[in-house]
Scaffold this motif. Sequence first.
Motif, PDB file in Angstrom:
ATOM      1  N   ASP B 141      -5.135 -44.462  14.254  1.00  0.00           N
ATOM      2  CA  ASP B 141      -5.776 -45.596  15.591  1.00  0.00           C
ATOM      3  C   ASP B 141      -6.249 -46.949  14.917  1.00  0.00           C
ATOM      4  O   ASP B 141      -5.862 -47.736  16.274  1.00  0.00           O
ATOM      5  N   MET B 145      -5.302 -50.590  17.925  1.00  0.00           N
ATOM      6  CA  MET B 145      -6.436 -51.204  18.920  1.00  0.00           C
ATOM      7  C   MET B 145      -6.456 -52.246  18.146  1.00  0.00           C
ATOM      8  O   MET B 145      -6.560 -53.395  19.296  1.00  0.00           O
ATOM      9  N   THR B 343      -6.574 -42.542  20.110  1.00  0.00           N
ATOM     10  CA  THR B 343      -6.683 -43.636  20.197  1.00  0.00           C
ATOM     11  C   THR B 343      -6.988 -43.142  22.018  1.00  0.00           C
ATOM     12  O   THR B 343      -5.641 -42.439  22.684  1.00  0.00           O
TER      13      THR B 343
END
Lengths: 348, 348
Positions: B141, B145, B343
């Motif tokens: 995640d 990002m 996410t």
Amino acid sequence: MKDRIKRLIDFANENGLDGILIAKSSNVFYFTGASPLAGGYLLIRGDEAILYVPELEYEMAKEESFLPVEKFKKIDDFYSTLKGIKTLGVEGSMTLSMINALREKADVKDFKVVDDAIKELRIIKTKEEIEIIERACEIADRAVMAAIEDVTEGKKERDIAAKVEYVMKMNGAEKPAFETIIASGHRSALPHGVASDKRIEKGDLVVMDLGALYRHYNSDITRTIVVGSPNEKQREIYEIVLEAQRKAIEAVRPGMKAKELDSVARNIIAEYGYGEYFIHSLGHGVGLEIHEWPRISQHDETVLREGMVITIEPGIYMPKFGGVRIEDTVLVTKNGGRRLTKTERELI
Amino acid sequence: MKDRIKRLIDFANENGLDGILIAKSSNVFYFTGASPLAGGYLLIRGDEAILYVPELEYEMAKEESFLPVEKFKKIDDFYSTLKGIKTLGVEGSMTLSMINALREKADVKDFKVVDDAIKELRIIKTKEEIEIIERACEIADRAVMAAIEDVTEGKKERDIAAKVEYVMKMNGAEKPAFETIIASGHRSALPHGVASDKRIEKGDLVVMDLGALYRHYNSDITRTIVVGSPNEKQREIYEIVLEAQRKAIEAVRPGMKAKELDSVARNIIAEYGYGEYFIHSLGHGVGLEIHEWPRISQHDETVLREGMVITIEPGIYMPKFGGVRIEDTVLVTKNGGRRLTKTERELI
């Protein structure tokens, strides 16, 4: 590329094979130029050579491959295309599952290992291959320099490895050739001590072994340093390993056997009384795979020839105390060994 | 760990095997706790289970392994220890070379594939395994990002991948679970478009597919974005893929077949008229290997059970135009699918 395929076709004819199936990714790339992530199968049959790939790899494989490409929806559909082949040439890496499937779905009767024919081609690098390996070695040189700069008291081995791999990638590497080894203190006595959460301490020996994969070819280098001033014993084993590495590189000659080259370094280390602590072979071939032929070991009778690329990496590993290894990637030329990794070796 | 070994011992007895040989690194780790880089062999014989490793891996393997460890100098020395075994249980991944060597050096006669017994154990993750996979998913995640933030006009796909992999490693990952895919513009239509030298352009669809290997376990996530404002077609296919992914995750239930889950997403995409552009299966199991059982495909009859970890990753790939894929790693719980990668998905 055409010469390579022709060699396989000739080999099949000379050996009474109805076909040859190539499945190992390094070989698929070597013979087709394509590198389908989900796998691909090169099938030689008569004078025909076709690359079969799963549907999701089809567009990319067509861009990359020198050979015609066909796609399949299910692996069983591919197996069916082998019907009629009774004696099939395969790689030694062919899995038992696939052999069983080919017997069952395509009625293949006999499997003959064709590794020697592939090895004979791949073991001698072309000019173009050597240029790519040189570039992979330059990237490794930059990465090992970054590691040397990054080693400081208190830092985690793993964070140094992260830096190293970032430098490689920013310099054009596809990925590390293998899991980066940053082994400090007592961990330096582990020949395969991949970077851990251990923090670097003052007085530690630090073995840094890394390589870059660049345009499908590998490089390999090891350097060892001490954090702060080396003690007498650290300096002693460092100098023995360095002498063994230098003399082995100087000894490289086309015509000598791989095992004779291994002996050059092994004898030096043994003469100093550390023979029992040199617990691996002197080196290995490098190319599309990080470990390929020849093996520079007591068990390899291969005669060295111009165009081979090998590592020379003697080491001394003393459990609890620590270890030292110094390694370069080396090209066999008609005049002897030429280092392709060039980072300074006088580091202790 | 003892329960796992006991299961193998029982399986050997129930099936009249004289022994079982485990060589695949994920299985060696699963049954012993050790991960020798240069390879290791777990041999089950009667009630005895011993891990054999090459000399250079001995010290490290002793630290890691729950089982007794023995070392060998040459692989032939290891083969000799199998003398007396006539019927040997092996993995389907066992290579033809090794089978030939075992026939020749140890006089093994028959090889029986024991994959199903191993699969039955590994396919259901323990609480401890799920915790590690959750951590691997958290790292993924963070990495995705970082990728989303890093995508800007003019940047090279490869440099974004370098950043992603650095973030993973600095967050504790051993390495990427697979070669990071950053596929932009026309390349986004390649399901396996690993990061290239292509630069990001305005209006590009960018597919980012990545995963982290953490304490030997994998994670897997894909997100797709558009650089700048999406056009109508990009938005249309994004929304179809997102609907398919959401509804597939909502449909997860213990007791349903893997192929039924595949159909949930496949039918939605087909109803919108894009069926021919969804050219791979919906997902795959994730664990010690990035692709393991079950396969979430039309060909897998496996019944989903609590404790399985799978990916759900529908996609639409339109050659030349571009592609969209949205993927999460998902745990099968008694109440349905729980996303382990978290996410945000509303990105277009």
